[in-house]
Design an enzyme around this catalytic site. Structure first.
Site, mmCIF file in Angstrom:
data_model
loop_
_atom_site.group_PDB
_atom_site.id
_atom_site.type_symbol
_atom_site.label_atom_id
_atom_site.label_comp_id
_atom_site.label_asym_id
_atom_site.label_seq_id
_atom_site.Cartn_x
_atom_site.Cartn_y
_atom_site.Cartn_z
ATOM 1 C CD GLU A 193 -16.160 -0.981 -0.968
ATOM 2 O OE1 GLU A 193 -16.815 -0.971 0.058
ATOM 3 O OE2 GLU A 193 -14.951 -0.740 -1.002
ATOM 4 C CB CYS B 117 -13.764 6.728 -7.930
ATOM 5 S SG CYS B 117 -12.272 5.820 -7.614
ATOM 6 C CB CYS C 98 -5.773 -5.248 -6.857
ATOM 7 S SG CYS C 98 -4.370 -4.723 -7.893
ATOM 8 C CB CYS D 81 0.194 -1.567 -3.423
ATOM 9 S SG CYS D 81 0.500 -1.637 -5.185
ATOM 10 C CB CYS E 44 -3.595 -0.500 -1.826
ATOM 11 S SG CYS E 44 -5.124 -0.688 -2.753
ATOM 12 C CB CYS F 291 -7.167 7.179 -2.826
ATOM 13 S SG CYS F 291 -7.648 8.364 -4.050
HETATM 14 N N1 SAH Z 1 -4.313 0.242 -9.465
HETATM 15 C C1 SAH Z 1 -4.300 1.571 -9.901
HETATM 16 C C2 SAH Z 1 -5.592 2.301 -9.714
HETATM 17 C C3 SAH Z 1 -6.328 2.105 -8.416
HETATM 18 S S1 SAH Z 1 -5.626 2.848 -6.996
HETATM 19 C C4 SAH Z 1 -3.139 2.318 -9.228
HETATM 20 O O1 SAH Z 1 -2.613 1.817 -8.260
HETATM 21 O O2 SAH Z 1 -2.786 3.390 -9.723
HETATM 22 C C5 SAH Z 1 -5.906 4.570 -7.289
HETATM 23 C C6 SAH Z 1 -4.985 5.476 -6.528
HETATM 24 O O3 SAH Z 1 -5.189 5.374 -5.117
HETATM 25 C C7 SAH Z 1 -3.532 5.151 -6.789
HETATM 26 O O4 SAH Z 1 -2.752 6.291 -7.022
HETATM 27 C C8 SAH Z 1 -3.147 4.502 -5.486
HETATM 28 O O5 SAH Z 1 -1.795 4.568 -5.264
HETATM 29 C C9 SAH Z 1 -3.946 5.318 -4.489
HETATM 30 N N2 SAH Z 1 -3.998 4.688 -3.171
HETATM 31 C C10 SAH Z 1 -3.966 3.380 -2.884
HETATM 32 N N3 SAH Z 1 -3.975 3.192 -1.545
HETATM 33 C C11 SAH Z 1 -4.038 4.419 -0.989
HETATM 34 C C12 SAH Z 1 -4.109 4.877 0.359
HETATM 35 N N4 SAH Z 1 -4.128 4.047 1.390
HETATM 36 N N5 SAH Z 1 -4.175 6.210 0.564
HETATM 37 C C13 SAH Z 1 -4.187 7.074 -0.485
HETATM 38 N N6 SAH Z 1 -4.141 6.693 -1.763
HETATM 39 C C14 SAH Z 1 -4.066 5.375 -2.024
HETATM 40 FE FE1 SF4 Z 2 -3.773 -2.720 -6.959
HETATM 41 FE FE2 SF4 Z 2 -4.146 -1.086 -4.884
HETATM 42 FE FE3 SF4 Z 2 -1.707 -1.425 -5.922
HETATM 43 FE FE4 SF4 Z 2 -3.559 -0.044 -7.312
HETATM 44 S S1 SF4 Z 2 -2.676 0.554 -5.345
HETATM 45 S S2 SF4 Z 2 -2.161 -1.635 -8.060
HETATM 46 S S3 SF4 Z 2 -5.403 -1.190 -6.687
HETATM 47 S S4 SF4 Z 2 -2.937 -3.008 -4.896
#
Ligand code: SAH
Ligand code: SF4
Length: 334
Positions: free
Chosen positions: A81, A95, A102, A106, A109, A327
């Site tokens: 996406e 974006c 991934c 996390c 996410c 995000c």
């Molecule tokens: N893996 C990288 C880039 C992709 S995520 C990283 O984690 O930085 C891009 C951004 O979206 C990151 O700052 C991440 O923490 C944020 N993000 C992930 N899950 C989210 C959520 N549920 N709500 C808001 N931001 C989120």
């Molecule tokens: Fe991976 Fe999502 Fe963590 Fe970014 S926030 S490192 S995309 S699992």
């Protein structure tokens, strides 16, 4: 779209032909080789066969109409996406995803929950931008900013991400200024080290999300491998070498990391960033599962404490929650 074989097909031709081909794809933004009228017909047919330019995708447009999500089908059947964010006044940000899924998982996410399939190639990363560049071109508009904040951890796919940035930045590519390209990372130390040595003026964003290791590890399992002290130390090296201001990303999760003490703890941690070239970007958590977003009042208070401590703070505008384009909501399905 599949450009992996382009160089091979044109390798016995004069060099300028490859340059011409790249220009037609990335500057003229053609979607069919038959539009490349400077190429002989037989080539166009072969290229359409071996390097198709059609991008197989489905799009969803958010209710306010300011964000568009595309689900792109890759040649091996996997899906990624990518999101277009229209800020108004001609500012358009794309974006990009860097991986299918991934591996870092996390907890907040949606991408992390899907697991990891594979890294994207440089061209598969660029394809996402080309998709929106074509769409915008029809309306006489263009992409101004690129952020690596889609699916995946760009610093675990460093070479392909940098390869993509070269094409995005190139005058014969999409011609997007390096200062308008940002990579967001959880803090993969080996890649932070490498980026500090790149001669490119791209921006770095660090996903911090918690002011101490125990809390951060509960959100980000990879914090065990990349703990705060080590990340901060490498960040300082990066700042010393590049002098480029970094964005510190901090998710606001209700009653988890958003109270007054945690704001003060964060301010103290950030004092370790020397030189102090950073600002904090507060991100209201977009519900995926398990947590709730902080209420606006708490975000306001958190922001105020940081400001009182002399920290520069901004708040991220929320785009496309209704189409799961915000995000952390990208999961590779509609
Ligand atoms: N893996 C990288 C880039 C992709 S995520 C990283 O984690 O930085 C891009 C951004 O979206 C990151 O700052 C991440 O923490 C944020 N993000 C992930 N899950 C989210 C959520 N549920 N709500 C808001 N931001 C989120
Ligand atoms: Fe991976 Fe999502 Fe963590 Fe970014 S926030 S490192 S995309 S699992």
């Amino acid at each position: 779209m599949n450009l992996e074989r382009l160089e091979n097909i044109l390798h016995s031709e004069p060099k300028f032909r490859l340059k011409q081909a790249r220009q037609t794809i990335f500057v003229d933004l053609i979607s069919d080789w038959n539009q490349a009228t400077n190429f002989p017909l037989a080539w166009r047919e072969k290229l359409n066969e071996d390097c198709p330019l059609e991008i197989k995708a489905e799009t969803l447009i958010s209710q306010p109409g300011n964000s568009v999500k595309a689900l792109i089908y890759l040649p091996d059947g996997l899906k990624i996406e990518t999101v277009l964010l229209e800020h108004g006044a001609g500012r358009n940000t794309v974006c990009l995803s860097s991986q299918v899924g991934c591996p870092l998982g996390c907890l907040f996410c949606a991408t992390g929950k899907t697991g990891f399939k594979r890294n994207l190639t440089a061209l598969e990363i660029v394809e996402q931008a080309v998709y929106f560049a074509r769409l915008l071109k029809k309306e006489g508009r263009q992409i101004n900013n690129i952020v690596f904040m889609g699916m995946g951890e760009p610093f675990l796919n460093y070479d392909n991400v940098l390869g993509a940035i070269k094409i995005l930045n190139d005058k014969d590519g999409l011609n997007i200024g390096a200062r308008h390209i940002s990579i967001s990372t959880i803090g993969v130390i080996s890649s932070l080290k490498k980026l500090a040595k790149e001669p490119l003026q791209i921006n770095l964003a660090l996903s911090l999300h918690a002011p101490a290791d125990d809390l951060r590890s509960k959100l980000i399992p990879a914090n065990k491998k990349y703990p705060l002290d080590a990340v901060m130390e490498e960040l300082n090296n990066y700042l010393e070498q590049t002098g480029r201001r970094v964005m510190i990303e901090y998710l606001m999760i209700d009653k988890f990391n958003d109270d007054k003490e945690q704001a003060l703890e964060l301010a103290t941690l950030l004092k370790k960033i020397q030189p102090p070239l950073f600002f904090v970007n507060l991100i209201a958590y977009n519900p995926t599962a398990g947590f709730r977003p902080s209420p606006a009042k708490r975000i306001f208070e958190f922001k105020k404490i940081l400001r009182d401590q002399g920290v520069d703070v901004t708040e991220r505008y929320r785009f496309g929650q209704d189409i799961k384009a915000a995000c952390g909501q990208l999961a590779g399905n509609k």
